[in-house]
Each structure stands twice: as C-alpha cells, then as structure tokens.
Design a protein around this motif. Structure first.
Motif, PDB file in Angstrom:
ATOM      1  N   ASN A 181       0.844  -1.195   0.000  1.00 37.37           N
ATOM      2  CA  ASN A 181       0.000   0.000   0.000  1.00 37.37           C
ATOM      3  C   ASN A 181       0.875   1.238   0.000  1.00 37.37           C
ATOM      4  N   ASN A 182       0.298   2.336  -0.440  1.00 36.81           N
ATOM      5  CA  ASN A 182       1.015   3.604  -0.391  1.00 36.81           C
ATOM      6  C   ASN A 182       0.922   4.146   1.035  1.00 36.81           C
ATOM      7  N   TYR A 183       1.996   4.754   1.512  1.00 40.27           N
ATOM      8  CA  TYR A 183       1.985   5.267   2.875  1.00 40.27           C
ATOM      9  C   TYR A 183       2.812   6.534   3.001  1.00 40.27           C
TER      10      TYR A 183
ATOM     11  N   PHE B  10      -1.359  14.033   0.532  1.00 42.94           N
ATOM     12  CA  PHE B  10      -1.214  12.585   0.388  1.00 42.94           C
ATOM     13  C   PHE B  10      -2.512  11.938  -0.098  1.00 42.94           C
TER      14      PHE B  10
ATOM     15  N   GLN C 114      -4.565  11.951  -4.063  1.00 41.20           N
ATOM     16  CA  GLN C 114      -4.535  10.938  -5.121  1.00 41.20           C
ATOM     17  C   GLN C 114      -5.814  10.098  -5.173  1.00 41.20           C
TER      18      GLN C 114
END
Length: 144
Positions: free
Chosen positions: A2-4, A26, A29
């Motif tokens: 996952n993106n973090y 953040f 997106q």
C-alpha cells in the motif's frame, strides 16, 4: 504494498498546519471532494492540536503521523509520547477539556468522530496517546 506516508515533527503549534497540508496532499490521489478533504483536514488538525496542547502540555516532544492508503480508504495514526489521557471515555464526551484555563471548546474528539468513519483512541498515563482515524472516500457519491 500500500502507499503510505510517515511524518514526524516537534510538538509546536505552528506545525499543525504542516500536518493538515501533508495529509491532504497525500490523500489527494484518491480524488476526494472538497467537503471530504476539508473534513479530513479538520480531523487531523484536532488530533495534532490535542497531542501538542494536551499531550505535552508545556514541554517539548514529538508528534508522529502515519497514513496508509488501501483502495479508496485512508488510515491515519497520530501519536505522541506525552502525559496520556486518564479516562479516554470521559475525554470523548462533548465539552470535556483537561485544560479549561486555555478556554478550549472541549469538542476536539467529537469533531474528529463526526468527520471520519472510525475513531479509536488508545492512551497510557505517562506513555502517550495514539489516535487512529479511518475514512473512506467516495462512499456517499452517486454512481452514474
């Protein structure tokens, strides 16, 4: 994976806006509506302000933020290593404040709870507080 995002900063009130903008940037997106973004920024502001004002009172410390994206959901964890909250359930009550001399409204946790889908608060006296907020974007949008 996952993106973090991970962010750590001194417990100074001027860094509250940094936290708001960083988290908002953040989650951009996920293409949130302005209302969703404003609600999330407000919830983050309340949690960070609580960490700075109540967690550290009149001493220096650090605030940590971790955000993780999964599909259209963001999980935000805001932590401090401050004094802790003696009674989390009491602190979650509208109008409660541990520092009435600062003329705070006592609505921080109520505001956070109203702007996110899930709010969890864990705290230990002398060890700090961890606030976990989860918000799903687009859940109320009508599909065409």
């Amino acid at each position: 994976m996952n993106n973090y995002l991970r962010l750590q900063f001194p417990s100074r009130s001027e860094n509250e806006s940094l936290a708001r903008v960083a988290v908002a940037s953040f989650v951009a997106q996920l293409d949130p509506t302005m209302e969703e973004l404003t609600e999330l920024k407000t919830a983050v502001s309340e949690a960070v302000t609580n960490a700075i004002i109540h967690g550290y009172e009149d001493r220096d410390g650090e605030v940590r933020i971790e955000c993780a994206l999964t599909d259209n959901t963001v999980t935000i964890v805001i932590e401090d290593e401050g004094v802790g909250i003696p009674d989390v359930e009491e602190a979650r009550q509208p109008m409660y404040t541990s520092r009435p001399e600062l003329e705070r409204s006592g609505m921080g946790m109520t505001i956070m709870e109203s702007f996110v889908d899930s709010l969890e608060v864990e705290s230990m006296i002398g060890r700090g507080t961890r606030v976990t907020m989860i918000k799903t974007f687009g859940a109320d949008r009508v599909q065409m």
